[in-house]
Design a protein around this motif. Structure first.
Motif, PDB file in Angstrom:
ATOM      1  N   THR A  39      94.467  95.992  29.702  1.00 22.09           N
ATOM      2  CA  THR A  39      94.795  94.600  29.364  1.00 22.09           C
ATOM      3  C   THR A  39      96.039  94.142  30.122  1.00 22.09           C
ATOM      4  N   ASN A  83      93.576  86.758  28.497  1.00 23.94           N
ATOM      5  CA  ASN A  83      94.100  88.096  28.774  1.00 23.94           C
ATOM      6  C   ASN A  83      95.476  88.314  28.166  1.00 23.94           C
ATOM      7  N   ALA A  86      94.943  88.976  24.582  1.00 26.57           N
ATOM      8  CA  ALA A  86      94.343  90.305  24.450  1.00 26.57           C
ATOM      9  C   ALA A  86      95.400  91.391  24.602  1.00 26.57           C
ATOM     10  N   LEU A 114      86.452  91.718  25.757  1.00 26.01           N
ATOM     11  CA  LEU A 114      87.290  91.102  26.787  1.00 26.01           C
ATOM     12  C   LEU A 114      86.512  90.931  28.093  1.00 26.01           C
ATOM     13  N   ASN A 118      85.929  87.384  29.945  1.00 25.01           N
ATOM     14  CA  ASN A 118      86.336  87.152  31.330  1.00 25.01           C
ATOM     15  C   ASN A 118      85.134  86.773  32.183  1.00 25.01           C
TER      16      ASN A 118
END
Lengths: 503, 115
Positions: A39, A83, A86, A114, A118
């Motif tokens: 991350t 992000n 996250a 994630l 994305n």
């Protein structure tokens, strides 16, 4: 932009490796380190995309044939939000998830979610959008039921069924678009539709997308799953779901598909406005009566996402009337509020997660006086509350103000009245949280609660700084870096297609 | 005509998902809906009397283009089947867990969440 694939590749790869670690390194911290490293890397990369624009061709196939990943202002903005949240949530999870045994599975599902988000943000292909959307959704279904209690499973099942209905509607819409244009590439579809004009089939497709993405964004009347799912999930996951998932899968897709692919017209924009307005008011009204503070936060998410969708719709109407500067203001307000709500709602869910863990209850009535026992959590949560209720000078005030100004100048007087009314309601139910949970007498049972561990407190402090600092995004200089490019992508609908196919 | 039937199938699945009380019947409703979507995708690329979209030396490119069915929706359907396999497996797993906790598949009796 030939490293853009890393946004999908790294979390996906991490997600595959982590379950193996559960088997071989049961004691060590390797899993946490891997999830944190992934991350952190994607967050740094997300900041690197700011201001840039370009495409990445998967397998070196040029755009009409292959799938391509597109970076432009809007996707940069979403990448940074997703992000960064996250990363913060991962750090928070290190401590929070210690009590659950196989943490490898947790981080694995987290990274898959994630990767899906994305992918949704980056992809330039309609069917690929559906695939990534399903990756993110399926991972989130499993995460909601992660604690495997009776209530959690019930919530996960409800979410799963309604989510699957939404996905079926979305893929039906994708099929209709393919039937109408013979293309799956978003840029090609946009050009074909612009050339051949809009038939009945585009209207039907819009209806399917409105239902599908509306379900993913939890807009009234498709909101029934959200309060259950978001309150039953572990708190870091609630923060992810409310903070970014409904925005990446719902709001972003609505914006991208309606503004850049189909091209928005008055009917769709009106549906967005009134759907958003109803969600905003109904969500706030339902939040007032909640006893369970996580459910209250979840209803508040419905209400706040209503703001964003409403502002998108206003932008659409103003755009089709030809009032571009005003449309720009409305869309900028929508994106600004999206950023603010992501940061604030993540902060609130993380803060109340600490409260839930320490006090071992989710009922507001059983809490009280926690400000004295946990000053850091109390202060940071207060910042979040003030920002989300729109008190100046916190960030939430500025984004709501921009939306309100756009509504007044655009002569949407009913909408403006509803905006103000909802702000008052929002303030009312958040003040109730503050009064019942943080102020007043400490009940006997809660004398022993302790402050959050340092790592969790740090995460909340960062988000609390964001609750004030994000207001600066509107200042000239910063605005040209983040908000303005993203707004321009929505404003200049077809430029997206030219950018993708031209370069 | 076929499109109408596919759409009707989609609505039947939606109806079952929304109105049924049994968890398993709800899952079957979702499956019907997803299969209706798959059939729809196949129909888009279908051509009456068309040939399989396999290119070989015995036919020219023009003839191939005019006679073969569209292979792209078929690729989409395979992907979509795999995805629905994943979500349906998860649904069934959760339904079994719910049965262990509550001892029933009836959603009217599985109601601890309110509001």
């Amino acid at each position: 932009m030939n490293w853009v694939f890393l946004f999908v590749f790294l979390p996906l790869g991490g997600g595959f490796l982590l379950p193996l670690f559960d088997r071989f390194w049961t004691e060590s911290r390797v899993k946490e380190a891997l999830a944190g490293a992934v991350t952190l890397t994607t967050t740094v990369l997300a900041f690197a995309t700011l201001g840039g624009e370009g495409i990445y061709q998967m397998g070196n196939w040029p755009p009409p044939l292959g799938i391509n990943l597109v970076v432009d202002g809007l996707s940069s903005l979403m990448l940074v939000v997703v992000n960064l949240i996250a990363l913060l949530v991962t750090i928070y999870s290190f401590k929070y998830m210690e009590e659950y045994t196989p943490t490898g599975k947790y981080y694995s599902l987290f990274l898959l979610m994630l990767a899906g988000m994305n992918g949704v943000i980056l992809t330039g292909d309609m069917f690929n959008l559906f695939v990534f959307l399903e990756i993110a959704s399926i991972a989130s279904y499993a995460l909601v039921g992660y604690r495997r209690g009776a209530v959690e499973l019930e919530a996960a099942f409800k979410y799963l069924i309604l989510g699957s209905i939404g996905s079926a509607f979305i893929i039906f819409g994708v099929g209709l678009l393919y039937a109408a244009t013979g293309q799956l590439n978003m840029a090609q579809i946009a050009l074909s539709l612009a050339a051949q004009g809009r038939g009945v089939i585009v209207g039907i497709t819009s209806a399917f997308f409105l239902v599908g993405f509306g379900l993913k964004a939890a807009q009234v009347p498709f909101h029934a799953w959200l309060p259950d799912a978001h309150s039953s999930a572990p708190s870091p996951i609630s923060a992810m779901l409310s903070g970014v998932l409904i925005k990446a899968l719902g709001v972003y897709c609505l914006g991208r598909v309606f503004f850049n692919v189909i091209g928005i017209d008055e009917i769709q924009a009106n549906i967005l406005i009134w759907g958003g307005a109803i969600s905003m008011v109904v969500g706030a009204l339902l939040a007032i009566g909640q006893e369970d503070f996580k459910r209250l936060l979840a209803y508040s998410s419905i209400s706040q996402v209503g703001y964003i969708v409403l502002a998108l719709g206003m932008g659409g109407i103003l755009l089709s009337r030809g009032e571009e500067p005003l449309a720009g203001l409305a869309l900028l307000g929508a994106l600004f509020h999206l950023i603010n709500h992501a940061a604030n709602k993540a902060l609130l869910f993380l803060g109340m997660g600490v409260v839930e863990e320490q006090a071992e209850t989710r009922q507001l009535a059983e809490l009280g006086g926690l400000f004295h026992r946990m000053p850091v959590t109390g202060t940071t949560t207060l910042f979040g509350v003030l920002s989300i209720s729109g008190i100046p000078p916190f960030a939430g005030f500025w984004s709501k103000l921009i939306i309100l100004i756009a509504a007044l100048w655009g002569q949407f007087y009913v909408v403006a009245a509803l905006l103000i009314a909802t702000s008052v309601l929002t303030l009312a139910y958040y003040m109730r949280v503050e009064r019942e949970a943080f102020f007043g007498e400490v009940p006997e049972r809660l004398r022993r609660v302790r402050e959050a561990p340092a790592a969790m407190a740090l995460v909340m402090a960062v988000l609390a700084v964001g609750a004030i600092g994000l207001g600066l995004l509107y200042l000239p200089g910063l605005r040209e870096l983040i908000l303005q490019p993203a707004t321009n992508v929505l404003l200049e609908g077809l430029r997206y297609a030219q950018m993708v196919l031209g370069g | 005509m076929l499109y109408t039937l596919v759409f009707a199938l989609f609505l039947i699945g939606l109806y079952a998902t929304i109105t049924k009380r049994n968890l398993i019947k709800i899952i079957i409703g979702v499956i019907i809906m997803e299969q209706a979507v798959n059939l729809f995708l196949l129909l888009i690329g279908y051509r009456t009397g068309g040939m399989a979209p396999i290119m070989d030396k015995s036919i020219s490119l023009e003839e191939f283009v005019t006679r073969a069915v569209d292979p792209l929706p078929q690729a989409l359907v395979i992907t979509s089947i795999v995805i629905s396999l994943g979500s349906i497996a998860l649904m069934v797993a959760i339904a079994i867990r719910i049965y262990e906790k509550y001892g029933t598949y009836d959603i009217m009796e599985i109601r601890r969440l309110r509001g």
